[in-house]
Design an enzyme around this catalytic site. Structure first.
Site, PDB file in Angstrom:
ATOM      1  CB  SER A   1      -8.206  11.975  -5.768  1.00  0.00           C
ATOM      2  OG  SER A   1      -7.339  11.463  -6.760  1.00  0.00           O
ATOM      3  CD  GLN A   2      -4.674   7.817  -4.419  1.00  0.00           C
ATOM      4  OE1 GLN A   2      -4.879   6.611  -4.487  1.00  0.00           O
ATOM      5  NE2 GLN A   2      -3.861   8.445  -5.252  1.00  0.00           N
TER       6      GLN A   2
ATOM      7  CG  ASP B   1      -1.706  14.246   5.349  1.00  0.00           C
ATOM      8  OD1 ASP B   1      -1.971  13.033   5.262  1.00  0.00           O
ATOM      9  OD2 ASP B   1      -0.895  14.830   4.608  1.00  0.00           O
ATOM     10  CB  THR B   2      -5.266  18.744   8.649  1.00  0.00           C
ATOM     11  OG1 THR B   2      -6.212  18.783   7.569  1.00  0.00           O
ATOM     12  CG2 THR B   2      -3.963  19.407   8.222  1.00  0.00           C
TER      13      THR B   2
ATOM     14  CD  GLN C   1      -4.849  10.563   7.641  1.00  0.00           C
ATOM     15  OE1 GLN C   1      -3.984   9.954   8.275  1.00  0.00           O
ATOM     16  NE2 GLN C   1      -4.825  10.653   6.320  1.00  0.00           N
TER      17      GLN C   1
ATOM     18  CG  HIS D   1       1.100  11.025   3.133  1.00  0.00           C
ATOM     19  ND1 HIS D   1       2.438  10.884   2.819  1.00  0.00           N
ATOM     20  CD2 HIS D   1       0.968  12.286   3.634  1.00  0.00           C
ATOM     21  CE1 HIS D   1       3.080  12.017   3.089  1.00  0.00           C
ATOM     22  NE2 HIS D   1       2.203  12.876   3.601  1.00  0.00           N
TER      23      HIS D   1
ATOM     24  N   GLY E   1      -5.688   9.520  -7.877  1.00  0.00           N
ATOM     25  CA  GLY E   1      -6.628   8.410  -7.820  1.00  0.00           C
ATOM     26  C   GLY E   1      -7.325   8.102  -9.130  1.00  0.00           C
TER      27      GLY E   1
ATOM     28  CG  ASP F   1       4.409  12.672  -0.632  1.00  0.00           C
ATOM     29  OD1 ASP F   1       4.230  12.321  -1.804  1.00  0.00           O
ATOM     30  OD2 ASP F   1       3.592  13.344   0.005  1.00  0.00           O
TER      31      ASP F   1
ATOM     32  CB  SER G   1      16.408  23.066 -30.976  1.00  0.00           C
ATOM     33  OG  SER G   1      16.514  24.017 -29.920  1.00  0.00           O
TER      34      SER G   1
END
Length: 336
Positions: A27-28, A83-84, A86, A108, A134, A191, A252
């Site tokens: 995505s990013q 993340d996991t 990296q 991040h 992304g 985040d 309403s």
């Protein structure tokens, strides 16, 4: 008041002069790589052999190599992978090629803030984190607009990291909307908290509980689905456009009165206390340790919970209803 940088405060030529390795093409990753390329930058995408994304990146006209190959070539590496994974990616592909004056960027702060990655002293370490998926980042760039980004510097080895961060943010369109200055600590902790307590965990738990309450009281599951899940987007869109006051103005008086008098009964002091405990676990690193340990063990609990959630009554009820509503453009790859 937060510090926010815009286009006139960012020099695009700085990022145009760098050799940029974008690791990941999800995505990013695709949004950063394509937008930087279209901003006149020299970009290469790093993906493992056999990655399904290699063909997509190549078809988009991007140079694709292995993470090791593109990191060896680059003097700026943007990490846009889960993340996991990296830690391993850093050890195997990034660290061996880092040299003084290089830059290591993230979207991040998880691995830097919690200490799973520790770059050497001579490297600029920074973050450019778009506040949108992304695909939104990319189509906003293509429309000549931009998506707000959070920017931070964890290590300014060259004394020029902030200028480079602003330039990178401009390269993906972020300074058109605004690049808001934060820290790795603030971005990471806020985040994670937002995801767990409100945006994902809190919302899905609230929706599920409301749905179950109506069904157990004898109401049709389809009606409960519409009331507790389908209409949620209508309310969120109003809040995003003009805040909670605009939402209350738009619904309403009956709905507004119910909101103001009954909402605090549902989300009450025990909820605040639970949120405070969630935040404490995040800030202490307890959640990070739990999640990394779960991933290292092969994700047995995560996979079990995921399957249970997929087979919940609200999901079984919603699937045929969403297919009736062609305008939703439902993600069929996830629906089947």
């Amino acid at each position: 008041m937060a510090t926010v940088y815009y286009d006139d405060e960012a020099d695009l030529s700085l990022i145009q002069s760098r050799k940029i390795a974008v690791l990941g093409y999800g995505s990013q990753g695709h949004a950063h790589a394509l937008s930087l390329r279209d901003s006149g930058c020299d970009v290469r995408v790093g993906l493992p052999e056999g990655s399904k994304s290699r063909a997509k990146a190549s078809e988009a006209g991007l140079f694709v190599g292995t993470p090791q190959e593109v990191c060896a070539w680059a003097d700026l590496v943007m990490v846009l992978t889960p993340d996991t994974g990296q830690r391993k990616l850093y050890a195997e592909a990034i660290a061996p090629s880092l040299k003084a004056g290089d830059a290591l960027f993230f979207a991040h702060g998880f691995n830097i803030h919690f200490g799973y990655i520790t770059p050497p002293a001579g490297i600029d370490v920074a973050m450019v984190a778009p506040k949108a998926p992304g695909h939104t980042v990319r189509w906003q760039y293509e429309a000549g607009q931009g998506t707000p980004v959070l920017v931070a510097v964890a290590q300014d080895a060259t004394g020029k990291a902030w200028d480079l961060v602003k330039s990178y943010a401009k390269g993906i369109g972020g300074t058109k909307a605004g690049a808001l200055v934060t820290t790795f600590e603030e971005e990471t902790e806020s985040d994670l908290f937002g995801e767990q307590a409100v945006l994902c965990g809190g919302v899905t738990a609230l929706v599920n509980m409301g749905f179950q309450t109506l069904v157990e009281a004898g109401y049709q599951p389809e009606v409960a689905y519409f009331e507790c899940l389908h209409e949620l987007k209508l309310i969120v869109d109003l809040m995003q456009a003009g805040g909670m006051n605009w939402m209350r103005y738009s619904v309403s008086d009956t709905a507004e009165y119910g909101d103001l008098t009954r909402g605090p009964r549902v989300v009450s002091e025990p909820t605040r206390e639970a949120m405070a405990k969630i935040l404490a676990d995040i800030r202490s690193g307890e959640f990070a340790r739990e999640w990394i340990a779960e991933d290292d063990a092969g994700r047995p609990n995560f996979d079990k919970l995921r399957e249970q959630a997929k087979d919940s009554q609200i999901e079984r009820t919603g699937k045929p209803l969403r297919r009736m509503m062609s305008w939703l453009n439902a993600p069929t790859d996830q629906e089947d």
